[in-house]
Design a protein around this motif. Sequence first.
Motif, PDB file in Angstrom:
ATOM      1  N   LEU A  75      76.944  28.464 105.753  1.00 25.33           N
ATOM      2  CA  LEU A  75      76.129  28.000 104.625  1.00 25.33           C
ATOM      3  C   LEU A  75      74.750  28.639 104.673  1.00 25.33           C
ATOM      4  O   LEU A  75      74.201  29.051 103.639  1.00 25.33           O
ATOM      5  CB  LEU A  75      76.009  26.472 104.661  1.00 25.33           C
ATOM      6  CG  LEU A  75      75.295  25.881 103.444  1.00 25.33           C
ATOM      7  CD1 LEU A  75      76.194  25.911 102.241  1.00 25.33           C
ATOM      8  CD2 LEU A  75      74.842  24.460 103.711  1.00 25.33           C
ATOM      9  N   ALA A 127      82.691  28.011 103.932  1.00 27.76           N
ATOM     10  CA  ALA A 127      81.566  27.191 104.395  1.00 27.76           C
ATOM     11  C   ALA A 127      81.597  25.823 103.719  1.00 27.76           C
ATOM     12  O   ALA A 127      81.473  24.779 104.375  1.00 27.76           O
ATOM     13  CB  ALA A 127      80.245  27.898 104.085  1.00 27.76           C
ATOM     14  N   ALA A 128      81.783  25.830 102.376  1.00 30.35           N
ATOM     15  CA  ALA A 128      81.786  24.560 101.643  1.00 30.35           C
ATOM     16  C   ALA A 128      82.946  23.681 102.098  1.00 30.35           C
ATOM     17  O   ALA A 128      82.781  22.471 102.338  1.00 30.35           O
ATOM     18  CB  ALA A 128      81.896  24.830 100.144  1.00 30.35           C
ATOM     19  N   LYS A 149      81.994  32.038 101.720  1.00 31.53           N
ATOM     20  CA  LYS A 149      81.160  31.024 101.091  1.00 31.53           C
ATOM     21  C   LYS A 149      82.002  29.797 100.771  1.00 31.53           C
ATOM     22  O   LYS A 149      81.585  28.648 101.005  1.00 31.53           O
ATOM     23  CB  LYS A 149      80.550  31.587  99.809  1.00 31.53           C
ATOM     24  CG  LYS A 149      79.587  32.718 100.073  1.00 31.53           C
ATOM     25  CD  LYS A 149      79.012  33.258  98.791  1.00 31.53           C
ATOM     26  CE  LYS A 149      78.066  34.408  99.083  1.00 31.53           C
ATOM     27  NZ  LYS A 149      77.556  35.042  97.870  1.00 31.53           N
ATOM     28  N   TRP A 187      74.995  32.015 103.336  1.00 37.96           N
ATOM     29  CA  TRP A 187      75.097  32.022 101.883  1.00 37.96           C
ATOM     30  C   TRP A 187      73.700  31.943 101.261  1.00 37.96           C
ATOM     31  O   TRP A 187      73.353  32.712 100.376  1.00 37.96           O
ATOM     32  CB  TRP A 187      75.957  30.838 101.433  1.00 37.96           C
ATOM     33  CG  TRP A 187      76.312  30.832  99.985  1.00 37.96           C
ATOM     34  CD1 TRP A 187      75.902  31.695  99.009  1.00 37.96           C
ATOM     35  CD2 TRP A 187      77.181  29.892  99.349  1.00 37.96           C
ATOM     36  NE1 TRP A 187      76.457  31.349  97.799  1.00 37.96           N
ATOM     37  CE2 TRP A 187      77.246  30.244  97.979  1.00 37.96           C
ATOM     38  CE3 TRP A 187      77.906  28.781  99.791  1.00 37.96           C
ATOM     39  CZ2 TRP A 187      78.008  29.530  97.062  1.00 37.96           C
ATOM     40  CZ3 TRP A 187      78.668  28.085  98.863  1.00 37.96           C
ATOM     41  CH2 TRP A 187      78.695  28.457  97.524  1.00 37.96           C
ATOM     42  N   ILE A 188      72.898  31.023 101.783  1.00 33.61           N
ATOM     43  CA  ILE A 188      71.532  30.887 101.267  1.00 33.61           C
ATOM     44  C   ILE A 188      70.757  32.185 101.522  1.00 33.61           C
ATOM     45  O   ILE A 188      69.998  32.657 100.667  1.00 33.61           O
ATOM     46  CB  ILE A 188      70.836  29.683 101.929  1.00 33.61           C
ATOM     47  CG1 ILE A 188      71.552  28.392 101.553  1.00 33.61           C
ATOM     48  CG2 ILE A 188      69.379  29.606 101.524  1.00 33.61           C
ATOM     49  CD1 ILE A 188      71.017  27.169 102.227  1.00 33.61           C
ATOM     50  N   ILE A 198      81.067  35.452  94.616  1.00 33.90           N
ATOM     51  CA  ILE A 198      81.653  34.352  95.377  1.00 33.90           C
ATOM     52  C   ILE A 198      82.618  34.957  96.386  1.00 33.90           C
ATOM     53  O   ILE A 198      83.667  35.442  96.019  1.00 33.90           O
ATOM     54  CB  ILE A 198      82.401  33.366  94.451  1.00 33.90           C
ATOM     55  CG1 ILE A 198      81.468  32.892  93.356  1.00 33.90           C
ATOM     56  CG2 ILE A 198      82.925  32.213  95.251  1.00 33.90           C
ATOM     57  CD1 ILE A 198      80.337  32.041  93.839  1.00 33.90           C
ATOM     58  N   ASP A 227      72.040  35.174 101.701  1.00 29.64           N
ATOM     59  CA  ASP A 227      72.562  36.178 100.770  1.00 29.64           C
ATOM     60  C   ASP A 227      71.868  36.069  99.421  1.00 29.64           C
ATOM     61  O   ASP A 227      71.446  37.073  98.828  1.00 29.64           O
ATOM     62  CB  ASP A 227      74.075  35.976 100.624  1.00 29.64           C
ATOM     63  CG  ASP A 227      74.689  37.007  99.694  1.00 29.64           C
ATOM     64  OD1 ASP A 227      75.304  36.610  98.698  1.00 29.64           O
ATOM     65  OD2 ASP A 227      74.559  38.206  99.992  1.00 29.64           O
ATOM     66  N   ILE A 228      71.716  34.830  98.924  1.00 31.72           N
ATOM     67  CA  ILE A 228      71.074  34.637  97.624  1.00 31.72           C
ATOM     68  C   ILE A 228      69.615  35.058  97.691  1.00 31.72           C
ATOM     69  O   ILE A 228      69.102  35.780  96.819  1.00 31.72           O
ATOM     70  CB  ILE A 228      71.202  33.165  97.184  1.00 31.72           C
ATOM     71  CG1 ILE A 228      72.648  32.874  96.812  1.00 31.72           C
ATOM     72  CG2 ILE A 228      70.287  32.859  96.030  1.00 31.72           C
ATOM     73  CD1 ILE A 228      72.891  31.471  96.388  1.00 31.72           C
TER      74      ILE A 228
END
Lengths: 220, 100
Positions: free
Chosen positions: A199, A9-10, A6, A202-203, A2, A205-206
């Motif tokens: 965001l 972004a949220a 990230k 982040w997606i 985390i 990265d996953i």
Amino acid sequence: MIKWWKILAALIIVYTLIWGMLGPVPKLNILYETIRNVYYHVPIWFAMLFQMGFSVVCAVNYLYKSDLRSDLISEQAAQVGLFFSLPGLLTGCMWAKFTWGTWWTFQDPKLNGVAIAILIYLAYFILRSSITDELKRARISAVYNIFAFVMMFVFIMILPRLTDSLHPGNGNNPAFGKYDLDNHMRMVFYPAIIGWILLSLWILDIKKRISILKYNAENE
Amino acid sequence: MQKMNKIIYLMVFVLSSFIGSAQEINKPEPNVKDTLLTNLKNNALSEAQPEPAMADAFRSEGKIYVVIAVLVIIFLCIIGYLIYLDVKLRKIENNTKEKL
């Protein structure tokens, strides 16, 4: 992991959800309150453009350094960008139904451009799946990625501005910046762009971590 | 012959009366009240159009907060799913590193 960006972004997107609905907007006919869609529909497309740009940068990096990690990230970024085009299209169709009177039209150059760009990137994935040799696949798809990005940019950003269009900012229409004279909309709009790009990162990265784990597991 | 003339004169007379009544219908009545109204209408048209109808009633009844709450809840669920994936991946990555 985390990371700070990230959480940022949220937080930014929650801020745009709340203040985007409550904040003042210019009062315009035809649009009424739907002008608030500009806080969601446009940043999603910006996130897609950013991801496609990231993908082409990684593709060029692969051609330069032959590092398969770059090729992997390039593919994942293109996937994330293509995924983001779906809510972009759906929100655009909803907005169009209530302002232009139709879900879709083939008369608008930007809509045609977006459809063509999506088809070009779908062809990118078909190209990738058609080549079995790893290095060859990476090289050929990296070259195609460069062409795909340039074509997408031309079809989405350049051509619609040259002809008649219903889209704001294209084809002799004023963009929303012209109505937002007291900058109330910009206070939500600019952070929204940053939030949605973060965001999408982040997606990415996953997805990148999943594909690296898969690659390592397959090649042990 | 005279009867014929009478009928012709009668018909011409009746028809001309119709034409006369048509003229009355088309002609606008020059009223003082009418001119005032037309002046007001022209003023209104030359100025800005009526205010676009925004969702102010919706907002004043407090229903907008329900909309915002729904949107934030949906979005936080998506973020929660992303955090879950992130943590799960971190565990798998740590496990594979330990194996090495």
